[in-house]
Design a protein around this motif. Structure first.
Motif, short mmCIF file in Angstrom:
data_model
loop_
_atom_site.label_atom_id
_atom_site.label_comp_id
_atom_site.label_asym_id
_atom_site.label_seq_id
_atom_site.Cartn_x
_atom_site.Cartn_y
_atom_site.Cartn_z
N HIS A 173 0.83 -1.21 0.00
CA HIS A 173 0.00 0.00 0.00
C HIS A 173 0.86 1.25 0.00
O HIS A 173 1.97 1.26 0.53
CB HIS A 173 -0.91 0.05 1.23
N TYR A 174 0.32 2.30 -0.59
CA TYR A 174 0.91 3.63 -0.48
C TYR A 174 0.54 4.23 0.87
O TYR A 174 -0.43 3.80 1.52
CB TYR A 174 0.40 4.55 -1.59
N THR A 175 1.29 5.24 1.27
CA THR A 175 0.98 5.94 2.53
C THR A 175 -0.42 6.52 2.49
O THR A 175 -1.15 6.48 3.49
CB THR A 175 2.01 7.06 2.77
N THR A 176 -0.82 7.06 1.36
CA THR A 176 -2.14 7.67 1.25
C THR A 176 -3.26 6.63 1.36
O THR A 176 -4.37 6.96 1.78
CB THR A 176 -2.27 8.43 -0.09
N ASP A 177 -2.98 5.39 0.98
CA ASP A 177 -3.97 4.32 1.16
C ASP A 177 -4.27 4.11 2.64
O ASP A 177 -5.43 3.94 3.04
CB ASP A 177 -3.45 3.00 0.57
N VAL A 178 -3.22 4.10 3.42
CA VAL A 178 -3.35 3.86 4.85
C VAL A 178 -4.03 5.05 5.54
O VAL A 178 -4.97 4.88 6.33
CB VAL A 178 -1.97 3.59 5.48
N LEU A 179 -3.55 6.25 5.25
CA LEU A 179 -4.14 7.45 5.87
C LEU A 179 -5.60 7.61 5.46
O LEU A 179 -6.45 7.94 6.29
CB LEU A 179 -3.33 8.69 5.47
N GLY A 180 -5.89 7.36 4.19
CA GLY A 180 -7.26 7.44 3.71
C GLY A 180 -8.15 6.42 4.40
O GLY A 180 -9.30 6.70 4.77
N GLY A 181 -7.62 5.20 4.58
CA GLY A 181 -8.38 4.16 5.28
C GLY A 181 -8.69 4.55 6.71
O GLY A 181 -9.81 4.34 7.19
N PHE A 182 -7.70 5.12 7.39
CA PHE A 182 -7.92 5.56 8.77
C PHE A 182 -9.00 6.64 8.85
O PHE A 182 -9.91 6.57 9.69
CB PHE A 182 -6.61 6.11 9.36
N LEU A 183 -8.90 7.63 7.98
CA LEU A 183 -9.85 8.75 8.02
C LEU A 183 -11.27 8.31 7.68
O LEU A 183 -12.24 8.72 8.33
CB LEU A 183 -9.39 9.86 7.06
N LEU A 184 -11.40 7.47 6.66
CA LEU A 184 -12.72 6.97 6.29
C LEU A 184 -13.32 6.13 7.42
O LEU A 184 -14.53 6.22 7.71
CB LEU A 184 -12.63 6.13 5.02
N ALA A 185 -12.49 5.34 8.08
CA ALA A 185 -12.96 4.50 9.18
C ALA A 185 -13.43 5.35 10.36
O ALA A 185 -14.44 5.03 11.00
CB ALA A 185 -11.86 3.55 9.62
N ILE A 186 -12.70 6.42 10.64
CA ILE A 186 -13.09 7.30 11.75
C ILE A 186 -14.45 7.94 11.46
O ILE A 186 -15.32 8.00 12.34
CB ILE A 186 -12.01 8.38 12.00
N GLY A 187 -14.63 8.43 10.23
CA GLY A 187 -15.90 9.01 9.85
C GLY A 187 -17.04 8.01 9.95
O GLY A 187 -18.12 8.31 10.48
N TYR A 188 -16.79 6.81 9.43
CA TYR A 188 -17.79 5.74 9.50
C TYR A 188 -18.10 5.37 10.95
O TYR A 188 -19.26 5.18 11.33
CB TYR A 188 -17.27 4.50 8.74
N LEU A 189 -17.05 5.28 11.77
CA LEU A 189 -17.20 4.83 13.15
C LEU A 189 -18.02 5.81 13.98
O LEU A 189 -18.80 5.40 14.85
CB LEU A 189 -15.82 4.63 13.78
N ILE A 190 -17.86 7.09 13.71
CA ILE A 190 -18.66 8.10 14.42
C ILE A 190 -20.15 7.87 14.18
O ILE A 190 -20.97 7.90 15.10
CB ILE A 190 -18.25 9.52 13.99
N ILE A 191 -20.49 7.62 12.92
CA ILE A 191 -21.89 7.36 12.57
C ILE A 191 -22.36 6.05 13.19
O ILE A 191 -23.45 5.99 13.79
CB ILE A 191 -22.06 7.31 11.04
N TYR A 192 -21.55 5.01 13.07
CA TYR A 192 -21.95 3.69 13.57
C TYR A 192 -22.14 3.69 15.09
O TYR A 192 -23.12 3.11 15.60
CB TYR A 192 -20.92 2.63 13.18
#
Length: 208
Positions: A173-192
């Motif tokens: 993975h690229y660094t942006t793949d990992v950072l993007g995954g973290f950010l998307l997960a945080i946004g999703y997790l807040i809603i969940y």
């Protein structure tokens, strides 16, 4: 985002001329995500790589599914186990959908393991953040001993970061793949978490 590579040429003279240093900086259009991947490519050591492979497995499907099954079987209140399992299913599905919409190819050239599928967002990073992030929330909410609570939360937080870093180290993975995954997960997790508190977890105390 562009990285900058500096080429440094040093000329040393003798006698009375002393030392003459000529420094030239050349900008090169290398993506930041690629630059970090190349940096990690120079790090692999025989003692480190096996440990990194173990860490990355802790964010893989087998381990997360196993933890979900254990939570369903051994956690007395089934609402908590159901909340953990549902979260894993939704986060994994969310990641799969985004990957297939964006269809970003994985890094090529340097790899310590083989992976298939698209690159962005990192499945291990996104799913680990969502899965272990929910567990952090549940521990914070339901574990009363503050020392045990703090110890576990810090440990899991470090694990999440190590799982993301391992994906870059292993070259999948690229660094942006990992950072993007973290950010998307945080946004999703807040809603969940907010939905779970309203429809699932608010009844936990009543079910005890």
């Amino acid at each position: 985002t562009l990285g900058v590579r500096s080429n440094i040429a040093v000329t040393i003279g003798g006698g009375t001329e002393g030392q003459i240093a000529t420094i030239s900086n050349t900008a090169s259009k290398v993506p930041l995500c690629t630059s970090f991947t190349e940096v990690f490519a120079k790090i692999p050591l025989q003692a480190v790589t096996p440990i990194v492979k173990i860490i990355t497995r802790l964010g893989g499907a087998v381990i997360l599914i196993l933890i979900s099954i254990i939570s369903l079987i051994f956690i007395k209140n089934k609402r908590i186990g159901s909340c953990i399992t549902l979260n894993l299913c939704l986060a994994s599905s969310f990641n799969f959908i985004i990957k297939n919409i964006l269809q970003r190819e994985r890094p090529t050239g340097f790899r310590l393991i083989e992976e298939s599928g698209y690159s962005f967002p990192s499945g291990h990073s996104m799913t680990s953040m969502a899965f272990y992030g929910l567990i952090i929330f549940l521990i914070y909410k339901y574990v009363r001993n503050k020392y045990i609570k703090s110890f576990i939360i810090v440990g899991i937080s470090i694990l999440i970061l190590l799982i993301g870093t391992s994906r870059i180290y292993l070259g999948v993975h690229y660094t942006t793949d990992v950072l993007g995954g973290f950010l998307l997960a945080i946004g999703y997790l807040i809603i969940y978490i907010n939905l779970s508190k309203k429809y699932i977890l608010e009844r936990v105390c009543n079910d005890k």
